[in-house]
Design a protein around this motif. Structure first.
Motif, PDB file in Angstrom:
ATOM      1  N   TRP A  72      22.439   5.580 -28.768  1.00 50.52           N
ATOM      2  CA  TRP A  72      21.325   6.734 -28.647  1.00 50.52           C
ATOM      3  C   TRP A  72      20.729   6.795 -27.267  1.00 50.52           C
ATOM      4  O   TRP A  72      20.134   7.959 -26.823  1.00 50.52           O
ATOM      5  CB  TRP A  72      20.081   6.464 -29.571  1.00 50.52           C
ATOM      6  N   GLN A  97      16.122  22.283 -33.614  1.00 49.35           N
ATOM      7  CA  GLN A  97      17.285  22.713 -34.472  1.00 49.35           C
ATOM      8  C   GLN A  97      17.503  23.917 -33.651  1.00 49.35           C
ATOM      9  O   GLN A  97      18.800  24.411 -33.276  1.00 49.35           O
ATOM     10  CB  GLN A  97      16.895  22.967 -35.970  1.00 49.35           C
ATOM     11  N   SER A 115      30.117  11.250 -32.878  1.00 46.68           N
ATOM     12  CA  SER A 115      30.402  11.682 -34.074  1.00 46.68           C
ATOM     13  C   SER A 115      30.312  13.231 -34.218  1.00 46.68           C
ATOM     14  O   SER A 115      29.213  13.769 -34.088  1.00 46.68           O
ATOM     15  CB  SER A 115      29.242  11.058 -34.819  1.00 46.68           C
ATOM     16  N   LEU A 118      27.351  14.617 -36.434  1.00 42.32           N
ATOM     17  CA  LEU A 118      25.940  14.380 -36.394  1.00 42.32           C
ATOM     18  C   LEU A 118      25.477  15.721 -36.407  1.00 42.32           C
ATOM     19  O   LEU A 118      25.696  16.831 -35.684  1.00 42.32           O
ATOM     20  CB  LEU A 118      25.733  13.914 -35.039  1.00 42.32           C
ATOM     21  N   THR A 119      24.266  15.798 -37.119  1.00 34.23           N
ATOM     22  CA  THR A 119      23.631  17.218 -37.406  1.00 34.23           C
ATOM     23  C   THR A 119      22.052  17.081 -36.570  1.00 34.23           C
ATOM     24  O   THR A 119      21.889  15.941 -36.034  1.00 34.23           O
ATOM     25  CB  THR A 119      22.981  17.211 -38.784  1.00 34.23           C
ATOM     26  N   VAL A 121      19.268  17.407 -37.330  1.00 34.34           N
ATOM     27  CA  VAL A 121      18.534  16.392 -38.145  1.00 34.34           C
ATOM     28  C   VAL A 121      18.314  14.954 -37.806  1.00 34.34           C
ATOM     29  O   VAL A 121      17.705  14.292 -37.626  1.00 34.34           O
ATOM     30  CB  VAL A 121      18.265  16.664 -39.712  1.00 34.34           C
ATOM     31  N   GLU A 122      19.795  14.605 -37.891  1.00 35.50           N
ATOM     32  CA  GLU A 122      19.887  13.058 -37.616  1.00 35.50           C
ATOM     33  C   GLU A 122      19.368  12.888 -36.098  1.00 35.50           C
ATOM     34  O   GLU A 122      19.210  11.695 -35.808  1.00 35.50           O
ATOM     35  CB  GLU A 122      21.457  12.947 -37.995  1.00 35.50           C
ATOM     36  N   ILE A 123      19.881  13.576 -35.205  1.00 39.24           N
ATOM     37  CA  ILE A 123      19.668  13.395 -33.844  1.00 39.24           C
ATOM     38  C   ILE A 123      18.069  13.440 -33.628  1.00 39.24           C
ATOM     39  O   ILE A 123      17.801  12.350 -33.082  1.00 39.24           O
ATOM     40  CB  ILE A 123      20.258  14.380 -33.013  1.00 39.24           C
ATOM     41  N   TRP A 124      17.451  14.484 -34.212  1.00 33.98           N
ATOM     42  CA  TRP A 124      16.090  14.374 -33.981  1.00 33.98           C
ATOM     43  C   TRP A 124      15.247  12.919 -34.774  1.00 33.98           C
ATOM     44  O   TRP A 124      14.444  12.689 -34.008  1.00 33.98           O
ATOM     45  CB  TRP A 124      15.277  15.762 -34.809  1.00 33.98           C
ATOM     46  N   ASN A 125      15.720  12.825 -35.940  1.00 32.76           N
ATOM     47  CA  ASN A 125      15.312  11.692 -36.325  1.00 32.76           C
ATOM     48  C   ASN A 125      15.457  10.312 -35.756  1.00 32.76           C
ATOM     49  O   ASN A 125      14.576   9.662 -35.462  1.00 32.76           O
ATOM     50  CB  ASN A 125      15.706  11.407 -38.055  1.00 32.76           C
ATOM     51  N   ALA A 126      16.703  10.258 -35.132  1.00 35.99           N
ATOM     52  CA  ALA A 126      17.039   8.885 -34.456  1.00 35.99           C
ATOM     53  C   ALA A 126      16.323   8.905 -33.000  1.00 35.99           C
ATOM     54  O   ALA A 126      15.996   7.731 -32.618  1.00 35.99           O
ATOM     55  CB  ALA A 126      18.373   8.927 -34.176  1.00 35.99           C
TER      56      ALA A 126
END
Length: 128
Positions: A72, A97, A115, A118-119, A121-126
């Motif tokens: 990250w 998004q 990956s 990776l969406t 949403v996953e990137i934003w959350n991480a």
């Protein structure tokens, strides 16, 4: 995950200026992902926009010289070079998004190299 990710380019500069960072425990898979992301960033179209400090940090990650490197941190470094990242990550998920979906494929390359699935949403959350 947000604690693992460095905060923009200032985080990279601080880390390389000798600030003490709490040790991070990452698996060999996570370390390999971080190395791949760093290599992709160093060899990709965003490489010319890296500062000397950022390039040195990414080189250390790519070479496996930085224990506990997070994928990250490499992703954040790559995305921070793209116009609008600060506003997109600081806003609502829907804003991020829209920003992510509007990027060119080569701008997403450092992330998709780690990956492909990776969406946003996953990137934003991480990265929060």
């Amino acid at each position: 995950m947000a604690a693992i990710a460095l905060t923009g380019t200032a985080g990279l500069a601080q880390a390389s200026e000798g600030r003490t960072v709490a040790p991070q425990s990452v698996s060999s898979i996570q370390q390999a992902e971080a190395q791949q992301a760093a290599r992709t960033l160093l060899n990709g179209p965003l490489a010319p926009s890296l500062t000397d400090v950022e390039r040195a940090e990414m080189t250390k990650i790519a070479n496996g010289e930085t224990a506990g490197a997070s994928k990250w941190s490499a992703i954040r470094a790559a995305l921070s070079k793209i116009s609008g990242f600060g506003k997109a990550i600081g806003g609502k998920l829907s804003d991020f998004q829209k920003w992510w979906n509007g990027l060119a494929w080569w701008q997403k390359l450092p992330v998709t190299a780690i990956s492909p699935t990776l969406t946003a949403v996953e990137i934003w959350n991480a990265l929060h």
